[in-house]
Design a protein around this motif. Structure first.
Motif, PDB file in Angstrom:
ATOM      1  N   GLY A 176     -21.621  -8.690   7.781  1.00  0.00           N
ATOM      2  CA  GLY A 176     -22.090  -9.998   7.345  1.00  0.00           C
ATOM      3  C   GLY A 176     -21.201 -10.572   6.252  1.00  0.00           C
ATOM      4  O   GLY A 176     -20.318  -9.901   5.716  1.00  0.00           O
ATOM      5  N   TYR A 177     -21.430 -11.834   5.935  1.00  0.00           N
ATOM      6  CA  TYR A 177     -20.707 -12.518   4.856  1.00  0.00           C
ATOM      7  C   TYR A 177     -21.706 -13.000   3.810  1.00  0.00           C
ATOM      8  O   TYR A 177     -22.816 -13.399   4.153  1.00  0.00           O
ATOM      9  CB  TYR A 177     -19.912 -13.699   5.420  1.00  0.00           C
ATOM     10  N   PRO A 178     -21.313 -12.922   2.547  1.00  0.00           N
ATOM     11  CA  PRO A 178     -20.037 -12.390   2.065  1.00  0.00           C
ATOM     12  C   PRO A 178     -20.025 -10.859   2.061  1.00  0.00           C
ATOM     13  O   PRO A 178     -21.083 -10.234   2.082  1.00  0.00           O
ATOM     14  CB  PRO A 178     -19.951 -12.929   0.634  1.00  0.00           C
ATOM     15  N   HIS A 179     -18.809 -10.304   2.029  1.00  0.00           N
ATOM     16  CA  HIS A 179     -18.644  -8.885   1.784  1.00  0.00           C
ATOM     17  C   HIS A 179     -17.429  -8.695   0.886  1.00  0.00           C
ATOM     18  O   HIS A 179     -16.677  -9.636   0.634  1.00  0.00           O
ATOM     19  CB  HIS A 179     -18.527  -8.066   3.078  1.00  0.00           C
ATOM     20  N   PHE A 180     -17.273  -7.472   0.381  1.00  0.00           N
ATOM     21  CA  PHE A 180     -16.177  -7.181  -0.536  1.00  0.00           C
ATOM     22  C   PHE A 180     -15.155  -6.274   0.136  1.00  0.00           C
ATOM     23  O   PHE A 180     -15.504  -5.346   0.867  1.00  0.00           O
ATOM     24  CB  PHE A 180     -16.681  -6.508  -1.814  1.00  0.00           C
ATOM     25  N   VAL A 181     -13.891  -6.563  -0.139  1.00  0.00           N
ATOM     26  CA  VAL A 181     -12.782  -5.737   0.326  1.00  0.00           C
ATOM     27  C   VAL A 181     -12.111  -5.145  -0.909  1.00  0.00           C
ATOM     28  O   VAL A 181     -11.788  -5.877  -1.849  1.00  0.00           O
ATOM     29  CB  VAL A 181     -11.762  -6.567   1.137  1.00  0.00           C
ATOM     30  N   LYS A 182     -11.924  -3.839  -0.926  1.00  0.00           N
ATOM     31  CA  LYS A 182     -11.357  -3.201  -2.112  1.00  0.00           C
ATOM     32  C   LYS A 182     -10.537  -1.982  -1.720  1.00  0.00           C
ATOM     33  O   LYS A 182     -10.796  -1.342  -0.690  1.00  0.00           O
ATOM     34  CB  LYS A 182     -12.467  -2.788  -3.075  1.00  0.00           C
ATOM     35  N   PRO A 183      -9.509  -1.643  -2.525  1.00  0.00           N
ATOM     36  CA  PRO A 183      -8.788  -0.385  -2.294  1.00  0.00           C
ATOM     37  C   PRO A 183      -9.759   0.782  -2.454  1.00  0.00           C
ATOM     38  O   PRO A 183     -10.624   0.766  -3.332  1.00  0.00           O
ATOM     39  CB  PRO A 183      -7.720  -0.369  -3.394  1.00  0.00           C
ATOM     40  N   SER A 189     -11.399  -3.248 -10.908  1.00  0.00           N
ATOM     41  CA  SER A 189     -11.601  -4.329  -9.923  1.00  0.00           C
ATOM     42  C   SER A 189     -10.287  -4.940  -9.456  1.00  0.00           C
ATOM     43  O   SER A 189     -10.273  -6.053  -8.925  1.00  0.00           O
ATOM     44  CB  SER A 189     -12.518  -5.424 -10.494  1.00  0.00           C
ATOM     45  N   ILE A 190      -9.181  -4.240  -9.628  1.00  0.00           N
ATOM     46  CA  ILE A 190      -7.881  -4.750  -9.191  1.00  0.00           C
ATOM     47  C   ILE A 190      -7.750  -4.552  -7.682  1.00  0.00           C
ATOM     48  O   ILE A 190      -8.028  -3.481  -7.151  1.00  0.00           O
ATOM     49  CB  ILE A 190      -6.742  -4.051  -9.951  1.00  0.00           C
ATOM     50  N   GLY A 191      -7.338  -5.617  -6.986  1.00  0.00           N
ATOM     51  CA  GLY A 191      -7.194  -5.564  -5.538  1.00  0.00           C
ATOM     52  C   GLY A 191      -8.480  -5.864  -4.795  1.00  0.00           C
ATOM     53  O   GLY A 191      -8.518  -5.787  -3.565  1.00  0.00           O
ATOM     54  N   ILE A 192      -9.545  -6.213  -5.502  1.00  0.00           N
ATOM     55  CA  ILE A 192     -10.841  -6.495  -4.875  1.00  0.00           C
ATOM     56  C   ILE A 192     -10.985  -7.994  -4.616  1.00  0.00           C
ATOM     57  O   ILE A 192     -10.654  -8.811  -5.465  1.00  0.00           O
ATOM     58  CB  ILE A 192     -12.001  -6.002  -5.755  1.00  0.00           C
ATOM     59  N   GLU A 199     -12.105 -16.352   8.010  1.00  0.00           N
ATOM     60  CA  GLU A 199     -10.782 -16.914   7.716  1.00  0.00           C
ATOM     61  C   GLU A 199     -10.153 -16.289   6.470  1.00  0.00           C
ATOM     62  O   GLU A 199      -8.925 -16.298   6.323  1.00  0.00           O
ATOM     63  CB  GLU A 199     -10.888 -18.428   7.540  1.00  0.00           C
ATOM     64  N   GLU A 200     -10.955 -15.764   5.577  1.00  0.00           N
ATOM     65  CA  GLU A 200     -10.437 -15.177   4.342  1.00  0.00           C
ATOM     66  C   GLU A 200     -10.112 -13.690   4.472  1.00  0.00           C
ATOM     67  O   GLU A 200      -9.527 -13.099   3.570  1.00  0.00           O
ATOM     68  CB  GLU A 200     -11.462 -15.359   3.214  1.00  0.00           C
ATOM     69  N   ALA A 201     -10.493 -13.083   5.591  1.00  0.00           N
ATOM     70  CA  ALA A 201     -10.437 -11.631   5.710  1.00  0.00           C
ATOM     71  C   ALA A 201      -9.012 -11.077   5.729  1.00  0.00           C
ATOM     72  O   ALA A 201      -8.714 -10.083   5.059  1.00  0.00           O
ATOM     73  CB  ALA A 201     -11.183 -11.190   6.967  1.00  0.00           C
ATOM     74  N   ASP A 202      -8.123 -11.708   6.487  1.00  0.00           N
ATOM     75  CA  ASP A 202      -6.762 -11.176   6.642  1.00  0.00           C
ATOM     76  C   ASP A 202      -6.066 -11.051   5.297  1.00  0.00           C
ATOM     77  O   ASP A 202      -5.501  -9.997   4.962  1.00  0.00           O
ATOM     78  CB  ASP A 202      -5.967 -12.089   7.586  1.00  0.00           C
ATOM     79  N   GLU A 203      -6.098 -12.107   4.505  1.00  0.00           N
ATOM     80  CA  GLU A 203      -5.429 -12.099   3.204  1.00  0.00           C
ATOM     81  C   GLU A 203      -6.061 -11.067   2.268  1.00  0.00           C
ATOM     82  O   GLU A 203      -5.358 -10.363   1.539  1.00  0.00           O
ATOM     83  CB  GLU A 203      -5.501 -13.488   2.580  1.00  0.00           C
ATOM     84  N   ALA A 204      -7.392 -10.964   2.299  1.00  0.00           N
ATOM     85  CA  ALA A 204      -8.078 -10.028   1.408  1.00  0.00           C
ATOM     86  C   ALA A 204      -7.748  -8.582   1.752  1.00  0.00           C
ATOM     87  O   ALA A 204      -7.477  -7.762   0.857  1.00  0.00           O
ATOM     88  CB  ALA A 204      -9.587 -10.255   1.491  1.00  0.00           C
ATOM     89  N   ILE A 205      -7.748  -8.255   3.030  1.00  0.00           N
ATOM     90  CA  ILE A 205      -7.458  -6.878   3.437  1.00  0.00           C
ATOM     91  C   ILE A 205      -6.001  -6.531   3.155  1.00  0.00           C
ATOM     92  O   ILE A 205      -5.688  -5.434   2.680  1.00  0.00           O
ATOM     93  CB  ILE A 205      -7.813  -6.678   4.924  1.00  0.00           C
ATOM     94  N   SER A 206      -5.116  -7.470   3.399  1.00  0.00           N
ATOM     95  CA  SER A 206      -3.700  -7.230   3.096  1.00  0.00           C
ATOM     96  C   SER A 206      -3.493  -6.987   1.606  1.00  0.00           C
ATOM     97  O   SER A 206      -2.711  -6.125   1.199  1.00  0.00           O
ATOM     98  CB  SER A 206      -2.861  -8.425   3.563  1.00  0.00           C
ATOM     99  N   ALA A 207      -4.203  -7.746   0.760  1.00  0.00           N
ATOM    100  CA  ALA A 207      -4.088  -7.574  -0.689  1.00  0.00           C
ATOM    101  C   ALA A 207      -4.580  -6.198  -1.119  1.00  0.00           C
ATOM    102  O   ALA A 207      -3.995  -5.556  -2.000  1.00  0.00           O
ATOM    103  CB  ALA A 207      -4.867  -8.667  -1.404  1.00  0.00           C
ATOM    104  N   ALA A 208      -5.659  -5.718  -0.503  1.00  0.00           N
ATOM    105  CA  ALA A 208      -6.172  -4.394  -0.846  1.00  0.00           C
ATOM    106  C   ALA A 208      -5.211  -3.302  -0.407  1.00  0.00           C
ATOM    107  O   ALA A 208      -5.010  -2.304  -1.119  1.00  0.00           O
ATOM    108  CB  ALA A 208      -7.545  -4.185  -0.203  1.00  0.00           C
ATOM    109  N   PHE A 209      -4.572  -3.488   0.759  1.00  0.00           N
ATOM    110  CA  PHE A 209      -3.608  -2.491   1.230  1.00  0.00           C
ATOM    111  C   PHE A 209      -2.348  -2.475   0.371  1.00  0.00           C
ATOM    112  O   PHE A 209      -1.585  -1.505   0.394  1.00  0.00           O
ATOM    113  CB  PHE A 209      -3.248  -2.733   2.691  1.00  0.00           C
TER     114      PHE A 209
END
Length: 370
Positions: A176-183, A189-192, A199-209
């Motif tokens: 569901g949305y919203p959800h959090f993506v984190k290393p 909380s860096i990379g979270i 639409e926001e998922a790709d950028e968020a997951i790439s940032a965490a990786f």
């Protein structure tokens, strides 16, 4: 007759993204340590993982106190091992060590393993508990097996993301949305990123990786309160001391790095204004989580509390911050344990554990071989 103060090594800096926070924590501990009991020796570690000598470390801290950037500089010469014989010799002379490198290489069992090899008493959890707490995905698995509620989540490896990013985003959408993506392994909380739509998922997951090779994606609790609780003690020394919970209030979307360390509007409230039943649940779950990972010394347990008193354990921190904006020392201060006494107790626990292990080792060596 007054005895001479013992030597306390304080390790700070490091390769983690929490480098600056580590420096602030170390400066706070050095300033608060009882000079009649402890002679503090700083061991500064650069971002590349190279250890400065105690004299170089002291020079850096003095420069920072005069306004220099909060950064451990790289040594002029980077030849040889990251830890020189001079540094190792100085470490071995310490009566105890206070590791204050937050995040990777300092809070994940690596530094603890190094200090174990040197046979030194050190503050905080051992190798195993440190590694478990640092790895959010595996820590959640243990909490779930223990019966402690956590946010629904999935974990994703870098290989899975590269092989089929669309499938990963589809799995994340199931939360569901919203959800959090984190290393999975990281702190402050860096990379979270809070993800509000596909639409926001790709950028968020790439940032965490960019911060770790494994990513945790978890459901967001609606309108949560950020509650933290501290644990102090040893499982071999009676019941650990569990602090009252404290609350963090921020005007930001969530308690990110800016809210933690830079936003003057962030409020730390200790003790937290929660009812007695919720307070006891938080304290009981903090102790339960402490036991589940085999923690020692200090742990800060971070919770989310929903409007209907739904409670999720977010994560465990085995080297919590000791800055002016840190909750852990504040929680024990309102419990009647000022920072100086808290530092004393943490060091005492480290020395007691070291002596206890030596006794066990000596007993084991004295047993007849089968």
């Amino acid at each position: 007759m007054t005895s001479e103060p013992r030597t306390l090594g304080v390790v700070l800096g490091g390769a983690s993204v929490e480098h600056t926070i580590s420096i602030r924590s170390a400066r706070a501990v050095i300033a608060a340590a009882d000079p009649e009991r402890w002679r503090t020796i700083p061991f500064a570690v650069s971002r590349s993982g190279r250890w400065l000598s105690p004299s170089q470390s002291q020079d850096v801290l003095e420069a920072i106190a005069l306004g220099a950037p909060e950064e451990i500089p790289e040594p002029i010469s980077r030849a040889g091992a990251p830890v020189s014989m001079e540094v190792t010799a100085a470490l071995i002379e310490c009566d105890a060590v206070f590791p204050l490198i937050h995040g990777l290489t300092g809070e994940d069992g690596i530094l603890q393993g190094f200090l174990e090899i040197l046979d030194l008493p050190y503050v905080g959890s051992g190798v195993g508990a440190s590694a478990i707490a640092m790895d959010k995905s595996r820590c959640k698995q243990i909490m779930t097996q223990t019966g402690i509620p956590v946010a629904p989540w999935i974990s994703v490896t870098c290989e899975e993301w590269r092989a089929d990013s669309v499938a990963v985003i589809r799995r994340a959408a199931g939360l569901g949305y919203p959800h959090f993506v984190k290393p999975s392994r990281g702190g402050s909380s860096i990379g979270i990123t809070r993800v509000n739509s596909r639409e926001e998922a790709d950028e968020a997951i790439s940032a965490a990786f960019a911060c770790d090779s494994e990513v945790l994606i978890e459901e967001a609790m609606p309108l949560p309160r950020e509650i933290e609780c501290g644990v102090l003690g040893s499982l071999d020394d009676g019941m650990p001391l569990v602090s009252p919970p404290g609350e963090i209030r921020t005007r930001r979307d969530f308690y990110d790095y800016t809210a933690k360390y830079e936003d003057p509007d962030t409020e730390l409230i200790a003790p937290a204004p929660v009812d007695r039943a919720t307070t006891e649940r938080i304290r009981e779950m903090s102790l339960q989580a402490w036991r589940a990972i085999g923690a020692e010394g200090m742990v800060r347990a971070d919770f989310l509390v929903g409007p209907d008193d739904q409670l999720w354990l977010g994560e465990l921190n085995t080297i919590p911050g000791f800055t002016s904006a840190s909750m852990y020392p504040r929680l024990f201060e309102v419990s009647g344990l000022p920072l100086r006494q808290l530092i004393d107790r943490l060091i005492e626990l480290a020395i007691e554990r070291h002596e206890r292990r030596r006794r066990f080792s000596a007993q084991a060596d004295g047993e007849p071989r089968q």
